[in-house]
Design an enzyme around this catalytic site. Structure first.
Site, PDB file in Angstrom:
ATOM      1  N   LYS A  42      -4.908   5.299  14.583  1.00  8.58           N
ATOM      2  CA  LYS A  42      -4.967   4.661  13.892  1.00  8.58           C
ATOM      3  C   LYS A  42      -6.085   5.328  13.239  1.00  8.58           C
ATOM      4  O   LYS A  42      -7.088   6.142  13.669  1.00  8.58           O
ATOM      5  CB  LYS A  42      -4.506   3.150  13.200  1.00  8.58           C
ATOM      6  N   ASP A  81       1.913  -1.089  12.018  1.00 10.88           N
ATOM      7  CA  ASP A  81       0.629  -1.665  11.537  1.00 10.88           C
ATOM      8  C   ASP A  81      -0.250  -3.201  12.005  1.00 10.88           C
ATOM      9  O   ASP A  81      -0.999  -3.297  11.836  1.00 10.88           O
ATOM     10  CB  ASP A  81       0.292  -0.887   9.614  1.00 10.88           C
ATOM     11  N   GLY A  86      -5.716   7.564   6.099  1.00  9.81           N
ATOM     12  CA  GLY A  86      -4.755   9.020   5.704  1.00  9.81           C
ATOM     13  C   GLY A  86      -3.417   8.973   5.107  1.00  9.81           C
ATOM     14  O   GLY A  86      -2.975  10.129   5.483  1.00  9.81           O
ATOM     15  N   LYS A 108       1.014  -1.376   0.258  1.00  7.97           N
ATOM     16  CA  LYS A 108       0.018   0.361  -0.074  1.00  7.97           C
ATOM     17  C   LYS A 108       0.970   1.269   0.040  1.00  7.97           C
ATOM     18  O   LYS A 108       0.534   2.301  -0.729  1.00  7.97           O
ATOM     19  CB  LYS A 108      -1.305  -0.276   1.808  1.00  7.97           C
ATOM     20  N   ARG A 134      -8.715  11.803  12.414  1.00 10.56           N
ATOM     21  CA  ARG A 134      -7.844  11.414  13.007  1.00 10.56           C
ATOM     22  C   ARG A 134      -6.770  12.597  12.409  1.00 10.56           C
ATOM     23  O   ARG A 134      -7.700  13.866  12.328  1.00 10.56           O
ATOM     24  CB  ARG A 134      -6.642  10.205  11.936  1.00 10.56           C
TER      25      ARG A 134
HETATM   26  C1  S3P Z   1       2.648   4.984   6.257  1.00 10.05           C
HETATM   27  C2  S3P Z   1       3.184   5.494   6.953  1.00 10.05           C
HETATM   28  C3  S3P Z   1       2.534   4.687   8.851  1.00 10.05           C
HETATM   29  C4  S3P Z   1       1.436   4.142   8.707  1.00 10.05           C
HETATM   30  C5  S3P Z   1       0.262   3.968   7.674  1.00 10.05           C
HETATM   31  C6  S3P Z   1       0.980   3.531   6.140  1.00 10.05           C
HETATM   32  C7  S3P Z   1       2.910   5.358   5.304  1.00 10.05           C
HETATM   33  O1  S3P Z   1       1.661   5.685   9.466  1.00 10.05           O
HETATM   34  O2  S3P Z   1       0.639   3.550   9.937  1.00 10.05           O
HETATM   35  O3  S3P Z   1      -0.386   2.528   7.260  1.00 10.05           O
HETATM   36  O4  S3P Z   1       2.734   4.827   3.259  1.00 10.05           O
HETATM   37  O5  S3P Z   1       4.054   6.009   5.096  1.00 10.05           O
HETATM   38  P1  S3P Z   1       2.337   6.953   9.923  1.00 10.05           P
HETATM   39  O6  S3P Z   1       3.135   7.368   9.132  1.00 10.05           O
HETATM   40  O7  S3P Z   1       1.281   7.528  10.731  1.00 10.05           O
HETATM   41  O8  S3P Z   1       2.953   5.943  11.013  1.00 10.05           O
END
Ligand code: S3P
Length: 446
Positions: free
Chosen positions: A352, A325, A100, A27, A128
């Site tokens: 989250k 995650d 997010g 992802k 969030r």
């Molecule tokens: C992600 C960073 C993480 C992760 C999210 C994907 C990314 O979040 O939890 O699912 O792709 O940069 P945080 O940067 O808030 O830790």
């Protein structure tokens, strides 16, 4: 995401899980492949893109700002970018759904363009915190109007030229790091991010591949990542490796269901993402790496996972960024271990897609597994490998990872574990239920 019709789901297994699975594209890399391609002049191609709702939200937003983003009949995505600095004013609000990552990375992009954009999202995303991104981006000159508490809906105006900053991350967050680096791409001079604790490094690795001038140095304060602005990105051909976060569900499923033997193909093994493999091995899981190889500049491997007796551990807090995650599914593994597993130092789980500490404490307790909640983690009284009692309906709070973790727990439960809504699974793992069935699980839609 269609939240109008919740779809309760239960998975069960009468015998071992067996077979080979191929998890969808990572992802984080999928979002970035689209974002960076949208800033390159010319056609980029992306193979193995995750076609989950979160990534599709990023694609739609980039289209709304002028990039051409289309999936070919061959499954390859072709993106014609607008060039750094070339994003257009979107005509309607950008709907980020549950994502997010889409929101925070796109905010970075908008921050150094002379455009105004409004971001909206579902109930989970609208709860969030966005201050972690608005704060550095405001230092670069962007201005914001937000819902109370710096949340969505949020309207921002970028500044061009923006002001380069040197920013030390107050929380270990690859999203915040990436937002600042993305803003830096169209900012004169050097934009620097200092991360005291290393987080996933896909942005810096991929930006280099696109030809940006990105340097990474280690210092006594942590890693310093610098990007030289007014960059020109060259289109790329990208192959997206399989998502280790999605693989985690099958790693734990195979570990807890007696007799199981599963091979998970093509899993990204970037060390900033493999904390779950480390933690499960510490617990005694049987995970063999087969055919380690380089794909698209990253290490991948096939993982053979066999059922094993698990023992409780104190989860090292320094693993948190590399498995942030994966805590919900690790908590499920802990429920099947002998002894008390304690995971602390993971405050970020509170913000989250749901409050994952509270959600998993409630879910496991409802299934007869003893839990103690801390402000920064959870302790779980493992039941030693026997089926857990189960017999509960779980509130998933629009959180795909709570949903998938708890249906996996149901694969070795005395009574059914029903999740209240399987719809959020499509944000990151379309096809999840079909894969479970291909391994021998039975899905019951309630
Ligand atoms: C992600 C960073 C993480 C992760 C999210 C994907 C990314 O979040 O939890 O699912 O792709 O940069 P945080 O940067 O808030 O830790």
């Amino acid at each position: 995401m269609n939240t109008a019709f919740p779809r309760p789901l239960c998975l069960s297994a009468d015998g071992p899980l067996r077979g080979r699975v191929r998890v969808p594209g990572d992802k984080s890399i999928s979002h970035r492949a689209l974002l960076f391609s949208a800033l390159a002049v010319g056609e980029s191609r992306v193979e193995g893109l995750l076609e989950g709702e979160d990534v599709l939200a990023t694609a739609a937003a980039l289209r709304a700002m002028g990039a051409q983003v289309a999936r070919g009949e061959d499954g390859i995505w072709r993106i014609h970018g607008v060039g750094v600095g070339g994003l257009l004013q979107p005509q309607t609000a950008l709907d980020m759904g549950n994502s997010g990552t889409s929101t925070r990375l796109l905010m970075g992009l908008v921050a150094s363009h002379p455009i105004t954009a409004t971001f909206i999202g579902d109930a989970s995303l609208s709860r969030r915190p966005m201050a972690r991104v608005t704060e550095p981006l405001a230092q670069m000159g962007a201005s914001f109007t937000t819902a109370p508490g710096e949340r969505l809906p949020l309207t921002m105006r970028g500044l061009c030229p923006a002001i380069p900053i040197r920013y030390t991350l107050p929380v270990a967050s690859a999203q915040v790091k990436s937002a600042v680096l993305l803003a830096g791409l169209n900012t004169p001079g050097l934009t620097r991010v200092i991360e005291p604790v290393p987080t996933r490094d896909h942005s810096e690795r991929m930006l280099r591949g696109f030809g940006a001038d990105v340097t990474v140095e280690e210092s006594e304060h942590g890693r310093i990542i610098s990007v030289r602005g007014e960059a020109e990105l060259r289109p790329q051909a990208i192959v997206v490796p399989g998502d280790p976060s999605s693989a985690g569900f099958w790693m734990v499923a195979a570990s807890i269901v007696p007799g199981s033997d599963v091979v998970i193909e093509n899993v990204l093994m970037n060390p900033t993402r493999t904390g779950l493999v480390t933690a499960l091995r510490m617990m005694g899981a049987s995970i063999d790496e087969l055919d380690r190889r380089a794909v698209g500049g990253e290490w991948v491997a096939d993982l053979r996972v066999r059922h094993a007796a698990l023992s409780a551990i104190d989860v090292p807090a320094d693993l948190a960024p590399s498995m942030i995650d994966e805590y919900p599914i690790l908590f499920v593994a802990a429920a099947f271990a002998s002894g008390r597993t304690v995971a602390r130092g993971a405050h970020e789980l509170r913000v989250k897609e749901s409050d994952r500490i509270a959600a998993m404490a409630a879910a496991l307790s409802a299934c007869g597994v003893g839990c103690e909640e801390y402000n920064d983690g959870l302790a779980i009284e493992g039941r030693g490998g026997d089926a857990i009692p189960g017999g509960a309906t779980i509130a998933t709070h629009l959180d795909h990872r709570i949903a998938m973790s708890m249906v996996v727990a149901g694969l070795h439960a005395a009574r059914p574990i029903v999740i209240d809504d399987a719809a959020p699974i499509a944000t990151s793992y379309p096809g999840f239920v079909d894969v479970a069935e291909s391994l021998g699980a039975r899905a019951t839609w309630r």
